[in-house]
Motif scaffolding. Structure first.
Motif, PDB file in Angstrom:
ATOM      1  N   PRO A  56       8.562   7.168   2.453  1.00  9.79           N
ATOM      2  CA  PRO A  56       8.354   7.338   1.006  1.00  9.79           C
ATOM      3  C   PRO A  56       7.183   6.088   0.550  1.00  9.79           C
ATOM      4  O   PRO A  56       6.981   5.348   1.456  1.00  9.79           O
ATOM      5  N   SER A  57       6.522   6.358  -0.534  1.00  3.31           N
ATOM      6  CA  SER A  57       5.533   5.482  -0.816  1.00  3.31           C
ATOM      7  C   SER A  57       6.188   4.288  -1.361  1.00  3.31           C
ATOM      8  O   SER A  57       7.500   4.070  -1.670  1.00  3.31           O
ATOM      9  N   ALA A  58       5.374   3.115  -1.406  1.00  5.35           N
ATOM     10  CA  ALA A  58       5.968   1.878  -2.136  1.00  5.35           C
ATOM     11  C   ALA A  58       6.695   2.071  -3.617  1.00  5.35           C
ATOM     12  O   ALA A  58       7.474   1.561  -4.033  1.00  5.35           O
ATOM     13  N   GLU A  59       5.844   3.112  -4.205  1.00  2.51           N
ATOM     14  CA  GLU A  59       6.218   3.322  -5.766  1.00  2.51           C
ATOM     15  C   GLU A  59       7.741   4.003  -5.729  1.00  2.51           C
ATOM     16  O   GLU A  59       8.413   3.498  -6.365  1.00  2.51           O
ATOM     17  N   GLU A  60       7.767   4.867  -4.831  1.00  2.60           N
ATOM     18  CA  GLU A  60       8.980   5.728  -4.505  1.00  2.60           C
ATOM     19  C   GLU A  60      10.201   4.782  -4.112  1.00  2.60           C
ATOM     20  O   GLU A  60      11.211   4.583  -4.799  1.00  2.60           O
TER      21      GLU A  60
ATOM     22  N   GLN B  74       0.795  -1.206   0.136  1.00  2.00           N
ATOM     23  CA  GLN B  74      -0.138  -0.272   0.075  1.00  2.00           C
ATOM     24  C   GLN B  74       0.948   1.228   0.109  1.00  2.00           C
ATOM     25  O   GLN B  74       1.922   1.385   0.632  1.00  2.00           O
ATOM     26  N   GLU B  75       0.580   2.241  -0.953  1.00  2.00           N
ATOM     27  CA  GLU B  75       1.336   3.292  -0.748  1.00  2.00           C
ATOM     28  C   GLU B  75       1.034   4.130   0.375  1.00  2.00           C
ATOM     29  O   GLU B  75      -0.341   4.158   1.027  1.00  2.00           O
ATOM     30  N   ALA B  76       2.052   4.858   0.946  1.00  4.12           N
ATOM     31  CA  ALA B  76       2.010   5.727   1.917  1.00  4.12           C
ATOM     32  C   ALA B  76       1.292   6.991   1.574  1.00  4.12           C
ATOM     33  O   ALA B  76       1.332   7.495   0.545  1.00  4.12           O
ATOM     34  N   PRO B  77       0.346   7.603   2.591  1.00  6.92           N
ATOM     35  CA  PRO B  77      -0.350   8.846   2.344  1.00  6.92           C
ATOM     36  C   PRO B  77       0.665  10.033   1.820  1.00  6.92           C
ATOM     37  O   PRO B  77       2.077   9.896   2.404  1.00  6.92           O
ATOM     38  N   ALA B  78       0.479  10.896   1.101  1.00  2.00           N
ATOM     39  CA  ALA B  78       1.389  11.791   0.752  1.00  2.00           C
ATOM     40  C   ALA B  78       1.986  12.659   1.732  1.00  2.00           C
ATOM     41  O   ALA B  78       3.104  13.105   1.781  1.00  2.00           O
TER      42      ALA B  78
END
Length: 532
Positions: free
Chosen positions: A30-34, A21-25
């Motif tokens: 950092p987000s998973a995508e980052e 799951q991506e972390a909130p902005a």
């Protein structure tokens, strides 16, 4: 390699990990995508059109001739037999996926055994690919009753970004990949692109044609199969699990009797393993002089296995002194000292992925002490008794029973049992098993403990038939802190293991060229390490 008497059965399913799951902005990290994108921080690959045109130009397009493999003459019969066991079923046999060792490095790929057996592929062929076997409704009499299709990702063109930019499949990263036509010529199976797999699996699935997969090999493909079953009204839950397990069981049981190709591969594996043992003996002086001499032994055998085959068939056991009393000692971080025994349990896996499994317990100094010889000869007598009993018609379990009669008798003679050998051999006794807790034999082939998903009545309780290949490997293990053991025997562990082929009237010791009697071993070691 040792194995318990009970045949292990699969108990769990590997399922895909949930998506990250991506972390909130505005979150703390950092987000998973980052995080995923940071894997590319080590290098930047050019993507402009001029570069792509330049790297795609001026390559030799010649495709080497593809020779049909010998195993391709044997796999149709294997697949026909599988269809006979599971009629009206489309069977999915994945090769498997890479397994992460750490971060962005994987363990060397080794395809699933069922996939190897029915496809004829070997070595590291071919991650993320899938073999599909099903009944052929159009088969004429005398023709194969099964139809097979192999799905994989073939070689991409020089003008593709995959060619230079894909670290998983790109030719500049992993070497030249075969085309669909090349692979079809080599293994005699229709080949299609892996992107066509889903549609092929779903076609005609329903009440008249079930869909099953060897479980736990490729979570992504298994999820696809389960989804297709659900969409086409096939059962889920326990009934689905039973279908998947029955496929794995049938694929395992079919390997209990080896065909001629398999026997030839077993001979090659044994031959290469014997050569590896010779290399180890020649290197024993180096092992004695090293603080982790067991790893010297492991390394020498591993180098031989990698040079002559695909590698080792299982983790090498190089157990010196009291370490020999630990059945699966694979840490191999101990010293190797003069006057000790060293138990070496090792096997070469050849390119077809058939493996040998041999054990010898050697005197490091080249000569057995009286106490070491006494234990060794008791184990040898047990092995010889099992060899003498082995023939078509006896039950597989009888090999163990025969060896244990010898082991129990010697332990009684040495005053180590609380009663007689006969009392110990009774089901309510079994006191001798304190010093030999493993079984005397296990089947051998593509897996070191081959056919492990077979039903008990097909394995332990089955009669021997020509073509079976298994080990005979009794042992005695006297831990140095075992106060029930006479002091002069403490710290001595001995196992003798040979690979055996059942013939029409008995058995053939495939590893007979590796010395196994004490005097022969001492002479052999002396010839390989002259001057010691």
């Amino acid at each position: 390699m040792t194995q318990n008497n009970d045949v292990p059965r699969p108990t769990s399913r590997e399922t895909p990990a949930p998506a990250a799951q991506e972390a909130p902005a505005d979150g703390p990290g950092p987000s998973a995508e980052e995080l995923a994108s940071r894997g590319d921080s080590r290098s930047e690959r050019p993507t402009n059109e001029a570069f792509r045109a330049f790297i795609a130009a001026d390559w030799d397009e010649t495709v080497p001739a593809a020779e049909r493999r010998e195993v391709a003459d044997f796999t149709p019969a294997r697949r026909d037999a599988l269809v006979d066991e599971l009629p009206a079923t489309r069977m999915v046999l994945p090769a498997g996926v890479f397994k992460v060792r750490a971060n962005d490095t994987d363990y060397p790929f080794r395809p699933d055994t069922g996939f190897v057996y029915f496809s004829g592929l070997g070595t590291d062929e071919e991650p993320d690919s899938v073999l599909v076997v099903e009944p052929d409704p159009d088969a004429a009499e005398g023709e194969p009753a099964s139809r097979a299709t192999y799905f994989f990702r073939p070689r991409a063109g020089f003008d593709s970004t995959e060619f230079y930019a894909d670290a998983r499949y790109g030719e500049l990263w992993v070497g030249r990949r075969p085309t669909l036509e090349e692979t079809a010529a080599r293994i005699g199976i229709e080949c299609r692109h892996i992107d066509e797999l889903r549609d092929a699996l779903a076609k005609d699935v329903g009440p008249q044609l079930s869909l099953a997969i060897v479980p736990g090999v490729d979570p992504g493909v298994q999820g696809m199969v389960e989804e297709i079953r659900s969409q086409n009204g096939l059962p889920d839950g326990e009934e689905q699990t039973r279908e998947f397990d029955r496929l794995q069981e049938a694929a395992s049981e079919q390997r209990l009797v080896k065909d001629d190709f398999e026997v030839s591969q077993m001979r090659e594996a044994v031959k290469a393993t014997i050569a590896g043992f010779e290399d180890v003996v020649a290197a024993l002086p180096q092992a004695v002089g090293h603080r982790r001499g067991e790893r010297v032994i492991e390394g020498v055998f591993g180098a031989s296995a990698r040079a002559e085959g695909n590698g080792v068939g299982y983790d090498t056991i190089a157990a010196a002194g009291n370490h020999a009393c630990t059945l699966h000692w694979v840490r191999n971080d101990g010293t190797v000292s003069e006057g000790e025994l060293v138990l070496i349990d090792a096997g070469v896996e050849v390119d077809s992925l058939y493996t040998a499994d041999l054990t010898r317990t050697l005197p490091v100094s080249g000569t057995y002490s009286p106490a070491q010889r006494r234990v060794y000869e008791a184990v040898l007598e047990a092995a010889d008794a099992a060899f003498a009993a082995a023939r078509p018609g006896i039950r597989f379990r009888d090999l163990h029973t025969t060896a244990m009669q010898v082991i129990a008798r010697h332990l009684e003679e040495w005053g180590m049992l609380p009663g007689t050998a006969e009392e110990s051999l009774a089901p309510e006794g079994q006191f001798h098993r304190r010093w030999m807790v493993h079984g005397t034999s296990h089947h051998l082939g593509l897996d070191v403990h081959d056919c492990a998903q077979a039903r008990r009545e097909m394995y332990m309780d089955a009669e021997l038939v020509p073509g079976m290949v298994f080990t005979i490997e009794p042992g005695l293990y006297f831990q140095e802190n075992d106060l029930k053991v006479p002091e002069e025997l403490r710290g001595i562990g001995v196992r003798i293991e040979d690979d055996v082929l059942v013939t029409e009237d008995g058995v053939e010791n495939l590893s007979a060229a590796l010395p196994r009697r004490p005097d022969e071993i001492e002479a052999w070691m002396g010839s390989l390490t002259p001057g010691r």
